[in-house]
Design an enzyme around this catalytic site. Sequence first.
Site, PDB file in Angstrom:
ATOM      1  N   LYS B  69       0.843  -1.203   0.000  1.00 58.50           N
ATOM      2  CA  LYS B  69       0.000   0.000   0.000  1.00 58.50           C
ATOM      3  C   LYS B  69       0.877   1.251   0.000  1.00 58.50           C
ATOM      4  O   LYS B  69       1.945   1.277   0.637  1.00 58.50           O
ATOM      5  CB  LYS B  69      -0.880  -0.039   1.250  1.00 58.50           C
ATOM      6  CG  LYS B  69      -1.944   1.058   1.342  1.00 58.50           C
ATOM      7  CD  LYS B  69      -2.826   0.795   2.572  1.00 58.50           C
ATOM      8  CE  LYS B  69      -3.900   1.868   2.734  1.00 58.50           C
ATOM      9  NZ  LYS B  69      -4.709   1.633   3.939  1.00 58.50           N
ATOM     10  N   SER B 164      -9.539   1.562   3.543  1.00 61.58           N
ATOM     11  CA  SER B 164      -8.815   2.377   2.590  1.00 61.58           C
ATOM     12  C   SER B 164      -7.775   1.593   1.784  1.00 61.58           C
ATOM     13  O   SER B 164      -7.146   2.146   0.892  1.00 61.58           O
ATOM     14  CB  SER B 164      -8.113   3.519   3.309  1.00 61.58           C
ATOM     15  OG  SER B 164      -7.216   2.991   4.241  1.00 61.58           O
ATOM     16  N   SER B 188      -9.559  -0.673   7.695  1.00 64.32           N
ATOM     17  CA  SER B 188      -9.044  -0.438   6.349  1.00 64.32           C
ATOM     18  C   SER B 188      -8.447  -1.629   5.629  1.00 64.32           C
ATOM     19  O   SER B 188      -8.182  -1.536   4.438  1.00 64.32           O
ATOM     20  CB  SER B 188      -8.001   0.679   6.375  1.00 64.32           C
ATOM     21  OG  SER B 188      -8.640   1.895   6.664  1.00 64.32           O
TER      22      SER B 188
END
Lengths: 500, 517
Positions: B69, B164, B188
């Site tokens: 990420k 997210s 997330s």
Amino acid sequence: VVARSCAGVWRRAWQRGGGCPAPRRQQAVACNARGGAVPAGKSGLAPWVPVVGLEIHAQISSNSKLFSGSQVQFAAPPNPLVSFFDASLPGTLPVINRRCVEAAVMTGLALNCSINKKSLFDRKHYFYADLPAGYQITQQRVPIAVNGSLSYSLCIDNKMSQMVTKTVRIKQIQLEQDSGKSLHDDTRSQTLVDLNRAGVGLMEVVMEPDMCCGEEAAAAVRELQLILQTLGSSQAVMAEGQLRVDANVSVHHPGEPYGVRTEVKNINSVRFLAKAVDYEIQRQIEELENGGTILNETRAFDSKLGCTVPMRDKEGKQDYRFMPEPNLPPLILYDAKSLPANMNHQQVVNIDWIRERLPDLPSVKRAKLVEQYGILPEHSFTLLNEDGLTEFFENVVKETQMKPKKVIGWILNDLLSYLKQHSLTVKESPVSSFLLADLLNLLEKKEISSTAAKQVLAELWKGEGKSPLEIVKEKELELIQDQKELEQICQAVIDGQKNE
Amino acid sequence: QVSAALKEGRVTPTELCQRCLSLIKSTKFLNAYITVAEEAALKQAEESEKRYRGGQLLGVLDGIPIAVKDNFNTAGIETTCASNMLKGYVPPYNATVVQKLLDRGAVLLGKTNLDEFAMGSGSTDGVFGPVRNPWSYSGQYKEKSVPKSHSEDKESNWVITGGSSGGSAAAVSSFTCFAALGSDTGGSTRNPAAHCGVVGLKPTYGLISRHGLIPLVNSMDVPGILTRCVDDAAVVLGSLAGHDPKDSTTIQDNFKPFELPSLTDVSKLSIGIPKEYHAPGLSSEILALWSKAADLFKNAGARVIEVSLPHTRYSIVCYHVLCTAEVASNMARFDGLEYGHRSDMNKSTESMYAATRREGFNDVVRGRILSGNYFLLKQNYENYFIKAQKVRRLIANDFVKAFESGVDVLLTPTTLSDAVPYMEFIKEDNRTRSTQDDILTQAANMAGLPAINVPTALSERGLPVGLQFIGRSFQEKQLLTVAKWFEKQVKFPVIQLEEVKRHDPAVFQHQKSASFS
């Protein structure tokens, strides 16, 4: 340090003028030995009680910074001593430096504080170019040490022989990060930021408002300096920014509540501290006596003009939005009782272990000097006050038969005044302890008179490498030992007198 | 399985890497990746290949393509957090977790897309645009979609990944990598895992180092692990967990990587069903699935009991206060001075700061900073921040009590519904969405507990639905063992994606999702 203090009077000593009022008579403002209210002088106004507290930031003497591994070094070229964490690169985390914790514990113990076995870290937020993260990590809720005291001495009545000991309470000692340095370049409208200092460990020592004048403040700070230097926890040299002092000053009438206080910053030496505090006290008294009010503001000390001026960039009170530092668990310290059995002492900070290894504090050293050598207390202050002087003195005493009580006179009067005249440190002295000892031996053995000795000393200062004995022989300064010869000389003098 | 394949030489690390890279190219429309580090990855693959030839492997992960990420620092590779503030920022160091993966020979394919600074539950609010859920293009979804008129662009029907860590979830789900790192602050990692039909593990706070993870909420963030099966998650966990001297919030205890036993007997297990997780808005579909799962355990002999976590409903409000306060603090460093975006405004330092931060941050970030600073004001601190901390303690205690009552693992839904279409999602603002979507996942972050999403079944619309298991502190082994058993029972289907089939028909020969263990 032995500060001169006298039962003086607060007076309005200067004229009012435009800009920064430069006092006509630079009166050393003072308070009486008991530090209480001072009676009004000839002006006949009600007495004022000045109240002085201090916030002192001492840079911790360590190889690396408080929360990162980058080096601590004075006067390095800008910006090589900056780790990713110091530059606040995103994703970096603080890791506490054990040496800094030990330094704070040592200092706390030396100042008679209670050491908090559990202390916490907080973030103090404000935006400034030299604070890369936008916050400083400090200890606002629970600092590492609290409730201590510092004793210092002043002399009264301008006589070195009458000294009084005073105490100031230490509110707390907290660990916190230093900021970087900003240099404002007005010509190019830019600010240059050097982050070498960002993240260096500081001990903030808060002294309660128990002092009442510049001399007291200066004496307290000087003693703190000596303590820190003895412990090695900070080198505490004000000129190098290793010790920074902010003074909180207010005045009030006896029996009334404390007045509004101002904070005075930008004080670069102990001497200036005394000046700044005294100026501010006078300024406040004058302001109030003229019907004005004191603003709760921050003022800077202008050393050239000798006065305090309001600092320009203060727009209202700052809300620092304190928040616990989530990346640092509570700092846990142990003592002999609470230390778990299987823990390696390398992995923890043990308060008792540190306490056992504390060196002799200045007050103890002074007492020992007095006892061991029979010198006066005020002598011991001067010895400790000068870097290396005690060692010099002790070396001389070792090498000479002269009594320490007599040696001290040569050290403090002759050696020290010469060094001061030529702005030399003890280490830079052209006369070594051996040379001086040799000289004093000659004197002690009555081979020369004391007048002659002083002459020899004057020669020795030239540093030409001659020994005292050589100089004595050169200048024919030997005391005449021969009885007959002496009689002849005396007779000649008497005869000479007769002839007039 | 792929690890075995690599060992046996059926495929080489370079081939594997190339296949993944080309699949990334053909699935570009998913917008899962912000940066693809093609050259570096191929180089790493080559090195791995040398090791395979010489029989000197660095571990199970050697040669395995992974994605990270974009809020993890990667040395030499742009790290943006999907924000203008860090566009073009190339870090000089690797996050500890990234370094660990690289040290074990993993091949870093690239950085995945997210909500800006990890703030959001859709992966729609990043500066590089939203991430599309690969299942939007799956055979299963297309089958169930109401046939639209030809004039309507079928593209507009795509659904979100959740957030997210949407990019990471999409990357794993679309087979472009074998594992991905996400982060989990309020859900997330688990939320997008549920929507994308992959395993999403949130480890216990303090187990895995956060050094190098650009923080959202320091006291709740953890690196998250996304994989296609539970065994893989355990392998990655094994490589990442353990004390890091650079992160003072990691525990000191030695971590021993474990192999997951294949449970056959669950009769000694006690599963807790927290009644408060029957939250308002929970779709009847998911409710039914949850029930079915509970029955599954019951019928297999486990003890399934209802428990109560009474303070659950306060967790979102509490989270808002604590999260925004930390955000306000963490974002204070973005002033344009040392790194990142710097505005051209140069009238004064302050105006430069203000302009930089206005230009660099999106509305969501700025909104949270403003709220956070409000809560941290001296006059508000006691009423908001301190109170929220106290509520947090109550929430954590709820879990303690539940586990003390004899329950081993809690079983809850992960999301309120399956993934919604993007066009519908953006009708509400980020804060509203987060409030709604985090409700089932947030409390585990409050309490620091480990939790995992296991893909369970397809919804009526043909989209993945997952269920969540929450375990005791540092009991990942137990948690993952239960999760693995459950995974085996439900046999979640493999995604039918054209692009994947084209690249690797072998993938579909396995009943389970392809894995590397």
